[in-house]
Design a protein around this motif. Structure first.
Motif, mmCIF file in Angstrom:
data_model
loop_
_atom_site.group_PDB
_atom_site.id
_atom_site.type_symbol
_atom_site.label_atom_id
_atom_site.label_comp_id
_atom_site.label_asym_id
_atom_site.label_seq_id
_atom_site.Cartn_x
_atom_site.Cartn_y
_atom_site.Cartn_z
ATOM 1 N N THR A 42 11.923 10.703 74.876
ATOM 2 C CA THR A 42 13.017 11.376 75.587
ATOM 3 C C THR A 42 14.288 11.338 74.744
ATOM 4 O OG1 THR A 42 12.061 10.783 77.723
ATOM 5 C CG2 THR A 42 14.400 11.408 77.703
ATOM 6 N N VAL A 43 14.617 10.182 74.197
ATOM 7 C CA VAL A 43 15.810 10.045 73.359
ATOM 8 C C VAL A 43 15.656 10.894 72.099
ATOM 9 C CG1 VAL A 43 17.267 8.432 72.059
ATOM 10 C CG2 VAL A 43 16.306 7.755 74.274
ATOM 11 N N MET A 44 14.443 10.902 71.524
ATOM 12 C CA MET A 44 14.186 11.707 70.335
ATOM 13 C C MET A 44 14.392 13.197 70.647
ATOM 14 S SD MET A 44 10.786 11.788 67.904
ATOM 15 C CE MET A 44 9.739 12.382 69.217
ATOM 16 N N THR A 45 13.927 13.643 71.795
ATOM 17 C CA THR A 45 14.092 15.041 72.196
ATOM 18 C C THR A 45 15.559 15.380 72.418
ATOM 19 O OG1 THR A 45 11.893 15.104 73.183
ATOM 20 C CG2 THR A 45 13.471 16.771 73.936
ATOM 21 N N VAL A 46 16.293 14.482 73.062
ATOM 22 C CA VAL A 46 17.723 14.727 73.308
ATOM 23 C C VAL A 46 18.470 14.827 71.977
ATOM 24 C CG1 VAL A 46 19.849 13.735 74.257
ATOM 25 C CG2 VAL A 46 17.753 13.719 75.620
ATOM 26 N N LEU A 47 18.204 13.915 71.053
ATOM 27 C CA LEU A 47 18.874 13.974 69.747
ATOM 28 C C LEU A 47 18.473 15.228 68.977
ATOM 29 C CD1 LEU A 47 18.908 10.208 68.793
ATOM 30 C CD2 LEU A 47 20.901 11.733 68.833
ATOM 31 N N ASP A 48 17.220 15.644 69.082
ATOM 32 C CA ASP A 48 16.801 16.885 68.433
ATOM 33 C C ASP A 48 17.533 18.080 69.053
ATOM 34 O OD1 ASP A 48 15.029 18.356 66.565
ATOM 35 O OD2 ASP A 48 14.246 19.202 68.434
ATOM 36 N N ASN A 49 17.651 18.101 70.375
ATOM 37 C CA ASN A 49 18.392 19.182 71.044
ATOM 38 C C ASN A 49 19.857 19.183 70.624
ATOM 39 O OD1 ASN A 49 16.087 19.968 72.409
ATOM 40 N ND2 ASN A 49 16.629 18.915 74.302
ATOM 41 N N LEU A 50 20.480 18.000 70.548
ATOM 42 C CA LEU A 50 21.875 17.903 70.125
ATOM 43 C C LEU A 50 22.030 18.392 68.685
ATOM 44 C CD1 LEU A 50 22.772 14.483 71.774
ATOM 45 C CD2 LEU A 50 23.765 16.713 72.353
ATOM 46 N N HIS A 51 21.028 18.139 67.859
ATOM 47 C CA HIS A 51 21.048 18.643 66.484
ATOM 48 C C HIS A 51 20.979 20.165 66.477
ATOM 49 C CE1 HIS A 51 18.953 19.866 62.715
ATOM 50 N NE2 HIS A 51 19.970 19.200 62.214
ATOM 51 N N GLN A 52 20.078 20.719 67.263
ATOM 52 C CA GLN A 52 19.936 22.179 67.302
ATOM 53 C C GLN A 52 21.181 22.854 67.885
ATOM 54 O OE1 GLN A 52 16.239 23.831 68.500
ATOM 55 N NE2 GLN A 52 15.050 22.162 67.614
ATOM 56 N N LYS A 53 21.890 22.175 68.778
ATOM 57 C CA LYS A 53 23.117 22.721 69.368
ATOM 58 C C LYS A 53 24.336 22.514 68.455
ATOM 59 C CE LYS A 53 21.728 22.071 74.189
ATOM 60 N NZ LYS A 53 22.068 21.369 75.449
ATOM 61 N N GLY A 54 24.157 21.756 67.367
ATOM 62 C CA GLY A 54 25.249 21.553 66.421
ATOM 63 C C GLY A 54 26.150 20.374 66.719
ATOM 64 N N TRP A 55 25.740 19.489 67.610
ATOM 65 C CA TRP A 55 26.558 18.319 67.941
ATOM 66 C C TRP A 55 26.382 17.189 66.943
ATOM 67 C CZ3 TRP A 55 30.467 18.633 71.014
ATOM 68 C CH2 TRP A 55 30.471 19.592 72.017
ATOM 69 N N VAL A 56 25.169 17.082 66.368
ATOM 70 C CA VAL A 56 24.891 16.029 65.388
ATOM 71 C C VAL A 56 24.230 16.648 64.164
ATOM 72 C CG1 VAL A 56 24.667 14.142 67.070
ATOM 73 C CG2 VAL A 56 22.634 15.462 66.418
ATOM 74 N N ARG A 57 24.421 15.990 63.033
ATOM 75 C CA ARG A 57 23.668 16.341 61.827
ATOM 76 C C ARG A 57 22.675 15.205 61.631
ATOM 77 N NH1 ARG A 57 28.650 14.583 59.800
ATOM 78 N NH2 ARG A 57 29.515 16.669 59.690
ATOM 79 N N ARG A 58 21.619 15.479 60.896
ATOM 80 C CA ARG A 58 20.631 14.422 60.681
ATOM 81 C C ARG A 58 20.176 14.400 59.242
ATOM 82 N NH1 ARG A 58 15.704 16.958 64.264
ATOM 83 N NH2 ARG A 58 15.128 18.607 62.806
ATOM 84 N N GLU A 59 19.767 13.219 58.820
ATOM 85 C CA GLU A 59 19.267 13.020 57.469
ATOM 86 C C GLU A 59 17.995 12.194 57.565
ATOM 87 O OE1 GLU A 59 20.919 10.870 53.480
ATOM 88 O OE2 GLU A 59 22.314 12.149 54.595
ATOM 89 N N ALA A 60 16.976 12.652 56.859
ATOM 90 C CA ALA A 60 15.692 11.952 56.882
ATOM 91 C C ALA A 60 15.821 10.581 56.224
ATOM 92 C CB ALA A 60 14.629 12.780 56.177
ATOM 93 N N GLU A 61 15.183 9.622 56.869
ATOM 94 C CA GLU A 61 15.104 8.260 56.316
ATOM 95 C C GLU A 61 13.682 7.786 56.580
ATOM 96 O OE1 GLU A 61 16.878 4.333 57.927
ATOM 97 O OE2 GLU A 61 18.387 5.207 56.585
ATOM 98 N N GLY A 62 12.839 7.894 55.573
ATOM 99 C CA GLY A 62 11.419 7.591 55.769
ATOM 100 C C GLY A 62 10.810 8.637 56.688
ATOM 101 N N ARG A 63 10.135 8.179 57.736
ATOM 102 C CA ARG A 63 9.524 9.109 58.698
ATOM 103 C C ARG A 63 10.453 9.421 59.861
ATOM 104 N NH1 ARG A 63 4.365 5.889 60.020
ATOM 105 N NH2 ARG A 63 4.962 6.764 62.019
#
Length: 149
Positions: A42-63
Motif C-alpha cells: 500500500t505504501v509502495m503504491t502511494v509513493l508510486d502514485n505520488l511520483h506519477q503525480k509529480g510530488w516526489v522524485r525517485r532514484e533507484a537503490e538496488g531493487r
C-alpha cells in the motif's frame, strides 16, 4: 494547481517533508505502522502514485527506490490557498473573511510574511509614498503636472 492530497497521500508526504531527505518505502511503512495497520504494498503504491503525480522524485537503490519531495509543504499549502482564493468571485471579501478566522499568532505571522515579501522599509521609500491626505487615485505630483487646480 495541485489537487489536495488524499488522507493517506498526506500521511506519506508528511513524513517525506518532515524527514527532508530521500526515504525508502520501508522507512515510511515502519513510521506509519506506529499509527495504523498498513501493508508494504500500500505504501509502495502511494509513493508510486505520488511520483506519477509529480510530488516526489525517485532514484533507484538496488531493487528499491528512494523518494524525495519535489517541493515543500509550505509551497503545497500556498498553492492550495492561492487556488481557493482565485476561485472566489470577490477575492477581497474572501481575504477579509480568511483574516477574520485567523488567531493572533497567525495574524502576526501574516504581518511578518508581508514584511519579508516587501523587503526592508528604506527611508527613501517612505518619502516616495503618496500623501495619506490625497484623494484616492491621485498622485501628489499629478495635480502639478496638469498645471494645478
Amino acid at each position: 494547481m495541485p489537487r489536495p492530497l488524499g488522507e493517506l497521500e498526506d500521511a506519506v508526504m508528511t513524513r517525506v517533508w518532515k524527514w527532508n531527505r530521500p526515504v525508502t518505502v520501508r522507512e515510511v511503512l515502519e513510521d506509519l505502522q506506529q499509527e495504523r495497520s498498513i501493508a508494504y504494498t500500500t505504501v509502495m503504491t502511494v509513493l508510486d502514485n505520488l511520483h506519477q503525480k509529480g510530488w516526489v522524485r525517485r532514484e533507484a537503490e538496488g531493487r528499491a527506490y528512494r523518494y524525495e519531495a519535489v517541493s515543500t509543504r509550505a509551497a503545497y499549502a500556498a498553492a492550495l490557498m492561492n487556488d481557493a482564493w482565485s476561485q472566489s468571485d470577490n477575492p477581497a471579501a474572501a481575504l477579509v473573511a480568511f483574516f477574520g478566522m485567523m488567531s493572533d499568532e497567525q495574524r502576526q505571522a501574516l504581518r511578518d510574511a508581508v514584511r519579508i515579501v516587501q523587503g526592508p522599509d528604506r527611508p527613501e521609500q517612505q518619502e516616495e509614498r503618496e500623501d495619506p491626505e490625497a484623494p484616492q487615485g491621485e498622485n501628489p505630483g499629478s495635480m502639478a503636472d496638469r498645471g494645478g487646480r
